[in-house]
Write a protein that holds these residues in place. Structure first.
Motif, PDB file in Angstrom:
ATOM      1  N   PRO A  75      16.096  45.712  52.731  1.00  0.00           N
ATOM      2  CA  PRO A  75      14.887  44.750  52.767  1.00  0.00           C
ATOM      3  C   PRO A  75      15.065  43.567  53.151  1.00  0.00           C
ATOM      4  O   PRO A  75      16.501  42.922  53.216  1.00  0.00           O
ATOM      5  N   PRO A  77      13.344  40.293  52.400  1.00  0.00           N
ATOM      6  CA  PRO A  77      12.116  39.625  51.585  1.00  0.00           C
ATOM      7  C   PRO A  77      11.920  38.248  52.166  1.00  0.00           C
ATOM      8  O   PRO A  77      12.756  37.519  52.720  1.00  0.00           O
ATOM      9  N   ASN A 147      17.937  48.291  44.091  1.00  0.00           N
ATOM     10  CA  ASN A 147      17.691  46.906  45.165  1.00  0.00           C
ATOM     11  C   ASN A 147      16.279  47.129  45.889  1.00  0.00           C
ATOM     12  O   ASN A 147      15.718  46.215  46.369  1.00  0.00           O
ATOM     13  N   GLU A 148      15.974  48.189  46.262  1.00  0.00           N
ATOM     14  CA  GLU A 148      14.805  48.408  47.097  1.00  0.00           C
ATOM     15  C   GLU A 148      13.463  48.241  46.269  1.00  0.00           C
ATOM     16  O   GLU A 148      12.589  47.750  46.568  1.00  0.00           O
ATOM     17  N   TRP A 151      13.259  44.434  45.237  1.00  0.00           N
ATOM     18  CA  TRP A 151      12.643  43.438  46.337  1.00  0.00           C
ATOM     19  C   TRP A 151      11.340  43.647  46.716  1.00  0.00           C
ATOM     20  O   TRP A 151      10.719  43.080  46.963  1.00  0.00           O
ATOM     21  N   TYR A 154       9.335  42.063  43.768  1.00  0.00           N
ATOM     22  CA  TYR A 154       9.517  40.737  44.052  1.00  0.00           C
ATOM     23  C   TYR A 154       8.574  40.555  45.289  1.00  0.00           C
ATOM     24  O   TYR A 154       7.608  39.532  45.040  1.00  0.00           O
ATOM     25  N   GLN A 155       8.366  41.228  46.002  1.00  0.00           N
ATOM     26  CA  GLN A 155       7.306  40.856  47.322  1.00  0.00           C
ATOM     27  C   GLN A 155       5.894  41.028  46.726  1.00  0.00           C
ATOM     28  O   GLN A 155       5.053  40.393  46.926  1.00  0.00           O
ATOM     29  N   ILE A 211      17.179  37.256  42.386  1.00  0.00           N
ATOM     30  CA  ILE A 211      16.654  38.229  41.494  1.00  0.00           C
ATOM     31  C   ILE A 211      16.966  37.905  40.120  1.00  0.00           C
ATOM     32  O   ILE A 211      16.081  37.912  39.260  1.00  0.00           O
TER      33      ILE A 211
END
Length: 359
Positions: A75, A77, A147-148, A151, A154-155, A211
């Motif tokens: 990612p 971001p 983590n994918e 993120w 998060y996006q 994060i």
């Protein structure tokens, strides 16, 4: 051999072992973004990437992260302070809501489900307008694309706010576990990042990380219209303690990251974080649970429905005439999943293939 050379040799040996035994994809991981507020730094966003089993480092430029060369499809971001703001935990007049739970690192299933239900577009961007999305916890552990998922959500959080909508990421028991240092269910893929960064997995999401700060701003319970959402459930013990949603959310934020031993030493924290608390409770699905008990809980919060994850089902399921809605549709298994849609008060199952059925 000097201490520094010994450490380097150990890291190389560990990397070689992972290269020899793990899938190629596991040699890529991140980014892990640490926030440095020191005045001496030109930027406060410092990113670490695992690229082909090697550690790489760079900085965000205008809050945009750029993946290093030869670093796969990790990612990239755009960082945002708006996603770390503590938002209200009660909303009225929301016309459309989508809810899912227990993703556990199953990024591909999540993306397919959201695309097929038109919650995101072909480029994985928010397409739900002014609607609200609720994820009732457990993005961490078990799966190999944590983590994918983090993120991506998060996006979506940033994009939802920009579109006039909202994303409510609620804390589940596995968020509590990882942030508190209970790493029993962390996938082996993340061993390499811990070795290369010389940090335990929980420290990779600490209070000094992007994060980690984002997660620590989130609620554990949220009320939208006439529905109360959380990960596990509300037990009758809550009623005897006369807690409010806002009180509980603040207590969770103040104490997430503390160890299990510490939490269990405090009677209220032991209740909230374990057993009959809202992230672990499974009582609704026991044969002994009665609708009359549920009615008292609904009346306490002045809601018509409670929506929970945590306890696995094969589909989105309504119990007690849909007063209780279970949305853990076993996405964690990595095969398929469902979501709950509420549109103008109508309860709808959103199926993996894009179809929709009344609940």
């Amino acid at each position: 051999m000097t201490k520094s050379l010994l450490l380097a040799a150990t890291l190389l040996a560990s990397t070689w072992q992972l290269q020899a035994s793990e899938p190629l994809a596991y040699q890529f991981d991140g980014p892990y973004v640490f926030n440095d507020s020191s005045a001496k730094k030109a930027t406060k966003h410092s990113a670490y990437w695992v690229c082909n089993a090697e550690l790489k480092h760079n900085y965000a430029s205008d809050k945009q992260l750029t993946r290093p060369d030869n670093c796969g499809q990790l990612p990239q971001p755009l960082l945002s302070d708006t996603v770390k703001q503590i938002m209200p935990d009660s909303y009225d007049g929301i016309k459309k809501i989508v809810t899912l739970s227990d993703v556990h690192g199953q990024y591909d299933v999540l993306i397919t489900l959201l695309k097929n239900q038109n919650i995101i577009d072909a480029n994985n961007n928010w397409a739900f307008g002014d609607g609200h999305m609720v994820i009732t916890g457990d993005m961490f552990d078990r799966g190999d694309k944590i983590n994918e998922v983090l993120w991506f959500v998060y996006q979506l959080d940033r994009q939802a706010k920009a579109a006039g909508g909202m994303l409510h990421l609620l804390m589940g028991n596995h968020e509590q576990m990882v942030l508190g240092g209970d790493l029993r269910y962390v996938h082996q893929r993340y061993d390499l990042a811990s070795k290369l960064l010389n940090k335990s997995n929980d420290a990779l999401y600490g209070e000094d990380t992007e994060i980690g700060q984002w997660l620590r701003s989130k609620h554990t319970l949220v009320k939208i219209n006439d529905v109360l959402y959380m990960h596990g459930g509300i037990s009758s013990e809550w009623l005897t303690r006369e807690l409010t949603i806002s009180q509980a959310n603040q207590i969770f934020r103040d104490n997430i990251g503390r160890s299990k031993k510490e939490l269990k030493q405090d009677e209220l924290l032991n209740f909230l974080f374990y057993g009959n608390g809202p992230t672990w409770y499974r009582g609704y699905f026991k044969d002994s649970f009665r609708e009359a008990e549920l009615d008292k809980i609904l009346a306490y919060f002045n809601v018509r429905h409670i929506t929970v994850g945590h306890t696995s089902q094969t589909q989105v399921l309504g119990l007690f005439n849909n007063k209780l809605i279970a949305v853990d549709s076993s996405i964690k298994r990595g095969v398929q999943g469902e979501l709950l849609l509420i549109e103008n008060g109508e309860l709808i199952r959103g199926l993996y293939n894009g179809a929709r059925q009344p609940l």
